[in-house]
Enzyme design. Structure first.
Site, PDB file in Angstrom:
ATOM      1  CG  PHE A 220       2.965   8.908   7.654  1.00 36.20           C
ATOM      2  CD1 PHE A 220       2.911   8.870   9.037  1.00 36.20           C
ATOM      3  CD2 PHE A 220       3.195   7.718   6.960  1.00 36.20           C
ATOM      4  CE1 PHE A 220       3.092   7.680   9.725  1.00 36.20           C
ATOM      5  CE2 PHE A 220       3.366   6.531   7.631  1.00 36.20           C
ATOM      6  CZ  PHE A 220       3.322   6.508   9.014  1.00 36.20           C
TER       7      PHE A 220
ATOM      8  CB  SER B 246       6.233  10.023  -3.602  1.00 38.04           C
ATOM      9  OG  SER B 246       5.374   9.333  -4.493  1.00 38.04           O
TER      10      SER B 246
ATOM     11  CE1 TYR C 156       4.710   5.722  -4.153  1.00 36.64           C
ATOM     12  CE2 TYR C 156       4.507   3.370  -3.744  1.00 36.64           C
ATOM     13  CZ  TYR C 156       4.905   4.616  -3.332  1.00 36.64           C
ATOM     14  OH  TYR C 156       5.512   4.772  -2.106  1.00 36.64           O
TER      15      TYR C 156
ATOM     16  CE  LYS D 296       8.355   6.362  -4.064  1.00 35.35           C
ATOM     17  NZ  LYS D 296       9.082   7.437  -3.377  1.00 35.35           N
TER      18      LYS D 296
ATOM     19  NE  ARG E  46      -0.835   5.192   3.203  1.00 33.13           N
ATOM     20  CZ  ARG E  46       0.385   5.719   3.322  1.00 33.13           C
ATOM     21  NH1 ARG E  46       1.441   4.977   3.122  1.00 33.13           N
ATOM     22  NH2 ARG E  46       0.542   6.991   3.633  1.00 33.13           N
TER      23      ARG E  46
HETATM   24  N1  UDP Z   1      -7.402  -2.497   2.055  1.00 31.58           N
HETATM   25  C1  UDP Z   1      -8.646  -2.920   2.507  1.00 31.58           C
HETATM   26  N2  UDP Z   1      -9.537  -1.968   2.916  1.00 31.58           N
HETATM   27  C2  UDP Z   1      -9.251  -0.644   2.910  1.00 31.58           C
HETATM   28  C3  UDP Z   1      -7.974  -0.219   2.459  1.00 31.58           C
HETATM   29  C4  UDP Z   1      -7.083  -1.187   2.036  1.00 31.58           C
HETATM   30  O1  UDP Z   1      -8.948  -4.118   2.533  1.00 31.58           O
HETATM   31  O2  UDP Z   1     -10.135   0.141   3.297  1.00 31.58           O
HETATM   32  C5  UDP Z   1      -6.454  -3.536   1.623  1.00 31.58           C
HETATM   33  C6  UDP Z   1      -5.792  -3.286   0.267  1.00 31.58           C
HETATM   34  O3  UDP Z   1      -6.580  -3.801  -0.779  1.00 31.58           O
HETATM   35  C7  UDP Z   1      -4.485  -4.028   0.434  1.00 31.58           C
HETATM   36  C8  UDP Z   1      -4.162  -3.884   1.933  1.00 31.58           C
HETATM   37  O4  UDP Z   1      -5.406  -3.548   2.551  1.00 31.58           O
HETATM   38  O5  UDP Z   1      -4.659  -5.402   0.159  1.00 31.58           O
HETATM   39  C9  UDP Z   1      -3.144  -2.808   2.234  1.00 31.58           C
HETATM   40  O6  UDP Z   1      -3.549  -1.652   1.555  1.00 31.58           O
HETATM   41  P1  UDP Z   1      -2.847  -0.251   1.782  1.00 31.58           P
HETATM   42  O7  UDP Z   1      -3.531   0.705   0.873  1.00 31.58           O
HETATM   43  O8  UDP Z   1      -2.803   0.055   3.228  1.00 31.58           O
HETATM   44  O9  UDP Z   1      -1.344  -0.493   1.350  1.00 31.58           O
HETATM   45  P2  UDP Z   1      -0.633  -1.170   0.092  1.00 31.58           P
HETATM   46  O10 UDP Z   1      -1.662  -1.821  -0.800  1.00 31.58           O
HETATM   47  O11 UDP Z   1       0.079  -0.065  -0.577  1.00 31.58           O
HETATM   48  O12 UDP Z   1       0.251  -2.173   0.702  1.00 31.58           O
END
Ligand code: UDP
Length: 319
Positions: free
Chosen positions: A15, A79, A149, A153, A190
């Site tokens: 991405f 990654s 992860y 990192k 995500r």
């Molecule tokens: N999240 C959510 N529904 C989804 C996917 C993610 O509520 O279908 C929430 C997740 O639990 C987190 C936030 O959105 O609190 C961001 O998650 P993401 O996976 O985008 O990124 P990261 O956790 O790595 O910041």
């Protein structure tokens, strides 16, 4: 031709990696894109494959890598980066952060190239202060599911600094905060791709927990502009690249995406994943001062571009 600088982009078919390849080609560099297509895809760089300054190499950086010819920069963006991806690929994620980073550092040392590591806001774990400046050491559970992860990192950052201190290698570390935009995988799990594809299909939007946790979303083109400026700088300390002004709760993000897509989807609350950070917001004082960088794209504009990308994928039947 020979005066053009040559850049290796590991994870270049991913991405963010692919957006960085676009930027580097536009700026006149020769680009060697290296990817094992674990979470990236050659489709992300298909428009570059005939370009005379672009080369594509399928290779796995967890194995030693040999490259013919000079390299001026080695950028490590390889990654899995989405929680469902790295939870599905825990050992691969750790190998990529550790072995992969080591092999690319060795390559940079051999070629006398500048090395740049794509690190992450996850090094701050579930932060106890907000916004997070670079000198915050973080709050990471070293044995939790996300640690594959986060610790990979953190290890990669430590090894990058060790190469800098031991060999005088020129190194850069960028800490990326929730980048989003076209070329995210629709099913990468995500929040942004989940909510957009769910909204476009009229499915329930899956909000984890009560949705009060926050994230600050940085549009991909802003993100790679920041990474590029860091690459050109002589800044060895880590630099946050993210958008503090977009901090939003996940529930509001879901509602915003539902409004922008014109969807009538409902919101369904599901359990919060273990160790999910409660808040995340970059302090970008350092990026502003040392790189003259700041994000330009507001959240709604960035989301609209991203929605268009996913809408076209769905219309073409590619998801
Ligand atoms: N999240 C959510 N529904 C989804 C996917 C993610 O509520 O279908 C929430 C997740 O639990 C987190 C936030 O959105 O609190 C961001 O998650 P993401 O996976 O985008 O990124 P990261 O956790 O790595 O910041």
């Amino acid at each position: 031709m020979s005066k053009e600088k040559r850049v290796l982009v590991a994870g270049g078919a991913g991405f963010l990696g692919s957006h960085l390849c676009d930027l580097l080609i536009r700026e006149g560099y020769r680009v060697l894109c290296v990817d094992n297509y674990c979470t990236g895809t050659p489709r992300n760089v298909a428009h570059l494959t005939d370009h005379p300054r672009f080369e594509l190499l399928q290779a796995d950086i967890t194995e030693p890598i040999d490259v013919e010819g000079p390299l001026d920069y080695v950028l490590n963006l390889a990654s899995p980066a989405s929680p469902p991806d790295y939870l599905r690929l825990p050992i691969e994620t750790m190998r990529t952060g550790a072995w992969g980073t080591y092999h690319l550092l060795e390559l940079a040392r051999q070629k006398e190239a500048v090395f740049l590591l794509a690190s992450t806001s996850e090094v701050y774990g579930d932060p106890t202060i907000s916004p997070q400046p670079e000198d915050y050491w973080g709050n990471v559970n070293p044995i939790g599911p996300r640690s594959v992860y986060d610790e990979a990192k953190r290890f990669a950052e430590a090894m990058t600094m060790a190469y800098h201190r031991t060999y005088g290698l020129q190194t850069r570390i960028v800490r990326i905060f929730n980048a989003y935009g076209p070329r995210m995988r629709p099913n990468d799990g995500r929040a942004v791709p989940n909510f957009i594809t769910q909204a476009l299909r009229g499915e329930d939007l899956t909000v984890y927990g009560d949705g009060s946790q926050t994230r600050s979303l940085c549009y991909a083109l802003d993100e790679v502009e920041g990474i590029y400026r860091l690459m050109l700088s002589d800044v060895t300390v880590p630099v946050n690249i993210g958008n503090p002004s977009t901090e939003i709760t996940i529930l509001r993000l879901a509602e915003t995406i539902r409004r922008l897509t014109g969807s009538r989807s409902r919101i369904r609350f599901l359990p919060l994943p273990e160790d999910d950070p409660k808040q995340r917001r970059p302090d970008i004082t350092r990026a502003r001062a040392l790189l003259g960088w700041e994000p330009k794209t507001d959240l709604e504009t960035g989301l609209k571009h991203t929605i268009e990308y996913f809408r076209e994928l769905i219309e073409r039947g590619e998801v």
